[in-house]
Design an enzyme around this catalytic site. Structure first.
Site, PDB file in Angstrom:
ATOM      1  N   ARG A  64      29.045  42.147  42.860  1.00 17.84           N
ATOM      2  CA  ARG A  64      28.649  41.238  41.767  1.00 17.84           C
ATOM      3  C   ARG A  64      27.518  40.295  42.180  1.00 17.84           C
ATOM      4  NH1 ARG A  64      34.181  41.976  41.115  1.00 17.84           N
ATOM      5  NH2 ARG A  64      34.568  40.301  42.571  1.00 17.84           N
ATOM      6  N   GLU A 101      39.825  37.331  51.263  1.00 21.68           N
ATOM      7  CA  GLU A 101      41.009  36.663  50.687  1.00 21.68           C
ATOM      8  C   GLU A 101      42.134  37.695  50.560  1.00 21.68           C
ATOM      9  OE1 GLU A 101      40.261  35.065  46.800  1.00 21.68           O
ATOM     10  OE2 GLU A 101      42.185  33.995  46.729  1.00 21.68           O
TER      11      GLU A 101
HETATM   12  P1  AMP Z   1      35.665  35.462  50.194  1.00 26.25           P
HETATM   13  O1  AMP Z   1      35.136  36.278  51.318  1.00 26.25           O
HETATM   14  O2  AMP Z   1      37.124  35.173  50.324  1.00 26.25           O
HETATM   15  O3  AMP Z   1      34.853  34.206  49.950  1.00 26.25           O
HETATM   16  O4  AMP Z   1      35.581  36.371  48.901  1.00 26.25           O
HETATM   17  C1  AMP Z   1      34.450  36.408  48.161  1.00 26.25           C
HETATM   18  C2  AMP Z   1      34.255  37.734  47.479  1.00 26.25           C
HETATM   19  O5  AMP Z   1      35.460  38.271  46.920  1.00 26.25           O
HETATM   20  C3  AMP Z   1      33.291  37.520  46.348  1.00 26.25           C
HETATM   21  O6  AMP Z   1      32.260  38.480  46.499  1.00 26.25           O
HETATM   22  C4  AMP Z   1      34.098  37.710  45.090  1.00 26.25           C
HETATM   23  O7  AMP Z   1      33.436  38.641  44.284  1.00 26.25           O
HETATM   24  C5  AMP Z   1      35.461  38.226  45.511  1.00 26.25           C
HETATM   25  N1  AMP Z   1      36.593  37.365  45.109  1.00 26.25           N
HETATM   26  C6  AMP Z   1      37.443  36.726  45.956  1.00 26.25           C
HETATM   27  N2  AMP Z   1      38.372  36.026  45.303  1.00 26.25           N
HETATM   28  C7  AMP Z   1      38.120  36.198  43.993  1.00 26.25           C
HETATM   29  C8  AMP Z   1      38.727  35.706  42.793  1.00 26.25           C
HETATM   30  N3  AMP Z   1      39.793  34.887  42.813  1.00 26.25           N
HETATM   31  N4  AMP Z   1      38.163  36.059  41.605  1.00 26.25           N
HETATM   32  C9  AMP Z   1      37.089  36.881  41.585  1.00 26.25           C
HETATM   33  N5  AMP Z   1      36.493  37.385  42.673  1.00 26.25           N
HETATM   34  C10 AMP Z   1      36.985  37.055  43.869  1.00 26.25           C
END
Ligand code: AMP
Length: 177
Positions: A64, A101
């Site tokens: 995205r 995550e």
């Molecule tokens: P992080 O590495 O945990 O910061 O995760 C970021 C990536 O995971 C981003 O590219 C988001 O597209 C996706 N992502 C993580 N958590 C969510 C969420 N709650 N809603 C939508 N996309 C998420």
């Protein structure tokens, strides 16, 4: 960006509970993308983050981040570089592993995508734990480029991803939750 526009964007992001797995409240940006006026507002807001800085390349994170990053690059009249998940880029790559995550993954950049001294902005749809963005920033840093900032459409403040990402460059987000 005025507070009315921010409220409009915020109320259009759709919360989807338990996707892609139980306990995750997924922020669905597709209703924003589907609305031309709101899409323009979202990119206006990200462009404001750049201010008067010179940007040579925007790096967008798979998948995205490609949407926001490529639109921002087109606005700025600069190049767009995809940071892709492992095995997707056809040419020689540099890669880094990181924790998500939900799960773990690897991110790659083409070895010739960025030149030392270029001014680079990182763009993604959402900052959660910051693992993904920090991995992309590590790759950008290895190329010798200057990181101007990391810009997100959404930031989930409670996950404190900013702490990992701010070490590289200033972090700015359109919507905070
Ligand atoms: P992080 O590495 O945990 O910061 O995760 C970021 C990536 O995971 C981003 O590219 C988001 O597209 C996706 N992502 C993580 N958590 C969510 C969420 N709650 N809603 C939508 N996309 C998420």
């Amino acid at each position: 960006m005025n507070s009315e526009s921010i409220d409009l964007l915020r109320s259009t992001v759709r919360d989807v509970p338990d996707f892609p797995q139980p306990g995750i409240l997924f922020k669905d940006i597709t209703p924003v993308l589907a609305d031309g006026a709101l899409l323009k507002l979202a990119i206006d807001a990200m462009q404001e983050f750049v201010a008067d800085q010179r940007v040579d390349k925007v790096v967008g994170i798979d998948a995205r981040g490609f949407i926001f990053g490529a639109m921002l690059a087109a606005r700025l009249g600069c190049g767009f570089i995809p940071a892709r998940k492992k095995g997707k880029l056809p040419w020689r790559t540099h890669g880094v592993d990181y924790a998500l995550e939900y799960g773990s993954a690897s991110l790659e950049l083409h070895q010739d995508a960025l030149a030392a001294g270029e001014n680079v902005v990182l763009a993604d749809d959402l900052l959660a734990t910051g693992g993904t963005a920090a991995a992309a920033l590590e790759l950008i840093q290895k190329s010798g480029a200057n990181i101007i900032g990391s810009f997100f459409f959404i930031e989930l403040d409670f996950l404190k991803g900013r702490e990992k990402v701010e070490k590289f460059a200033p972090v700015k987000s359109v919507l905070n939750y």
